[in-house]
Design an enzyme around this catalytic site. Structure first.
Site, mmCIF file in Angstrom:
data_model
loop_
_atom_site.group_PDB
_atom_site.id
_atom_site.type_symbol
_atom_site.label_atom_id
_atom_site.label_comp_id
_atom_site.label_asym_id
_atom_site.label_seq_id
_atom_site.Cartn_x
_atom_site.Cartn_y
_atom_site.Cartn_z
ATOM 1 N N ASN A 292 0.827 -1.205 0.000
ATOM 2 C CA ASN A 292 0.000 0.000 0.000
ATOM 3 C C ASN A 292 0.863 1.257 0.000
ATOM 4 O OD1 ASN A 292 -2.216 1.646 0.012
ATOM 5 N ND2 ASN A 292 -2.783 1.273 2.120
ATOM 6 N N ASP A 293 1.331 1.696 1.165
ATOM 7 C CA ASP A 293 2.101 2.937 1.240
ATOM 8 C C ASP A 293 3.360 2.903 0.381
ATOM 9 O OD1 ASP A 293 0.294 4.040 2.924
ATOM 10 O OD2 ASP A 293 1.468 3.761 4.757
ATOM 11 N N THR A 294 3.963 1.731 0.243
ATOM 12 C CA THR A 294 5.234 1.636 -0.473
ATOM 13 C C THR A 294 5.079 1.838 -1.978
ATOM 14 O OG1 THR A 294 4.987 -0.777 -0.599
ATOM 15 C CG2 THR A 294 6.258 0.120 1.242
#
Length: 358
Positions: A292-294
């Protein structure tokens, strides 16, 4: 806990010590207690025994500062007293204070920051061992402890840089990155486009080059074996397959690398973010599995995002991108990107557990 028990036992047997050994006993006890209780909380979060989200303790900063000041006062009293009973009481009080501090500090940190917490706790354990080495006049323990402590600290710093976060920001449960602005984060608008299992399989077969970006979701689903089988099948079809690993992917340092190696994925097709990020533009298909964030382009597009400035994998630059997720969440990655006209699809099916390619 071993460091705490060793230090307390050493003080009970030899209450009159020179300043160097007294400092070693006190810090070995304090650091050992923080490490022990912090590790228990981290374990509970990683095992799903408790909620992995940050615990909202009322006035936590005030409480943590109070316990830190009380520990400092105990240190002053411990070094000044010549009474063994008073010294032992202060040492036991420090154990309780440091143990409580380990709980409150670790509990306030979210699951996404667990990789840094693990390396930091590892560093703490090294410094506790180093203190034991001074206390026991054992150079080997001192050297090994210093190596563990310094390597853990360096790795923690490297991982913080990978998230564009400062170490104090992570330790004290901070919100946002060093680049996060003070305005309102960009709202996600528009509709998502889904793809089914057969469509995802066709996209894989028709691609000449694929980059797979795994995340914590892959670890939770234990999908590394299915991914390894898929990679083997694709390779047999003459398709170039590689992996792109973010430095903080997963919940522990190197977790995704270990899982892929465990499943038999060849080392030479697993690359770090810096090694492969420039290749997305010339790649036919990017598969994002449980990350997700990566891979969230808001890190580049939105200066007010909580991950603003964080280095991410540029999966949206691939000719086609498929994101495998369990549900459509409000923080779904890449839906805010303004810089890509390439197709991005979401797949909610268990595509990795089905032999769709023969």
């Amino acid at each position: 806990m071993a460091a705490v028990l060793t230090c307390v036992a050493q003080y009970i047997s030899h209450p009159v010590l020179d300043p160097v050994h007294s400092v070693a006993i006190f810090f070995g006890t304090g650091i050992g207690a923080v490490t022990f209780t912090g590790s228990l909380v981290a374990f509970a979060k990683l095992q799903g025994l408790v909620n992995s989200s940050p615990w909202k303790l009322p006035n936590k900063d005030t409480i943590n500062k109070g316990m830190a000041l009380a520990t400092l006062a105990s240190f002053v009293g411990f070094m000044a007293t010549g009474n063994p009973a008073t010294g032992l009481g202060l040492l036991l009080g420090t154990t309780a204070l440091a143990g409580s501090l380990g709980v409150t500090l670790t509990a306030a940190i979210g699951g996404a920051d667990m990789p840094v917490v693990i390396t930091l706790l590892n560093s703490y354990s090294g410094w506790a061992l180093c203190a034991e080495g001074f206390m026991l006049n054992n150079p080997l323990l001192t050297i090994v402890g210093a190596l563990i402590g310094s390597s853990g600290a360096i790795l923690s710093y490297i991982m913080c840089v990978a998230m564009n976060r400062s170490l104090p920001n992570v330790i004290f449960g901070g919100y946002g990155t060093s680049s996060t602005g003070g305005g309102e984060a960009m709202k996600i608008t528009g509709t998502h486009t889904e793809i089914d299992v057969d469509g995802a399989a066709d996209a894989c077969i028709n691609a000449k080059s694929i980059i797979i970006v795994p995340g914590y979701g892959l670890a939770v689903a234990k999908a590394q074996y299915a991914v390894a089988d898929m990679v083997k099948t694709l390779t047999q079809h003459g398709i170039k397959v590689r992996f792109g690993i973010h430095p903080v992917a997963g919940r522990m340092p190197g977790q995704l690398n270990v899982l892929l190696a465990e499943a038999g994925v060849p080392y030479d097709i697993v690359f770090e973010m810096e090694e492969i990020n420039e290749d997305f533009g010339s790649t036919d298909l990017a598969l994002v599995i449980g990350a997700n964030d990566t891979v969230n382009s808001a890190a580049l597009d939105d200066p007010n995002s909580v991950i603003a400035g964080m280095p991410v994998l540029h999966v949206w630059k691939a000719g086609h991108c498929i994101v495998f997720k369990r549900t459509l969440e409000s923080d779904m990655p890449m839906l805010t990107t303004q810089s890509s006209t390439n197709p991005i699809h979401l797949c909610f099916s268990e595509v990795l557990t089905r032999p769709a390619m023969n």
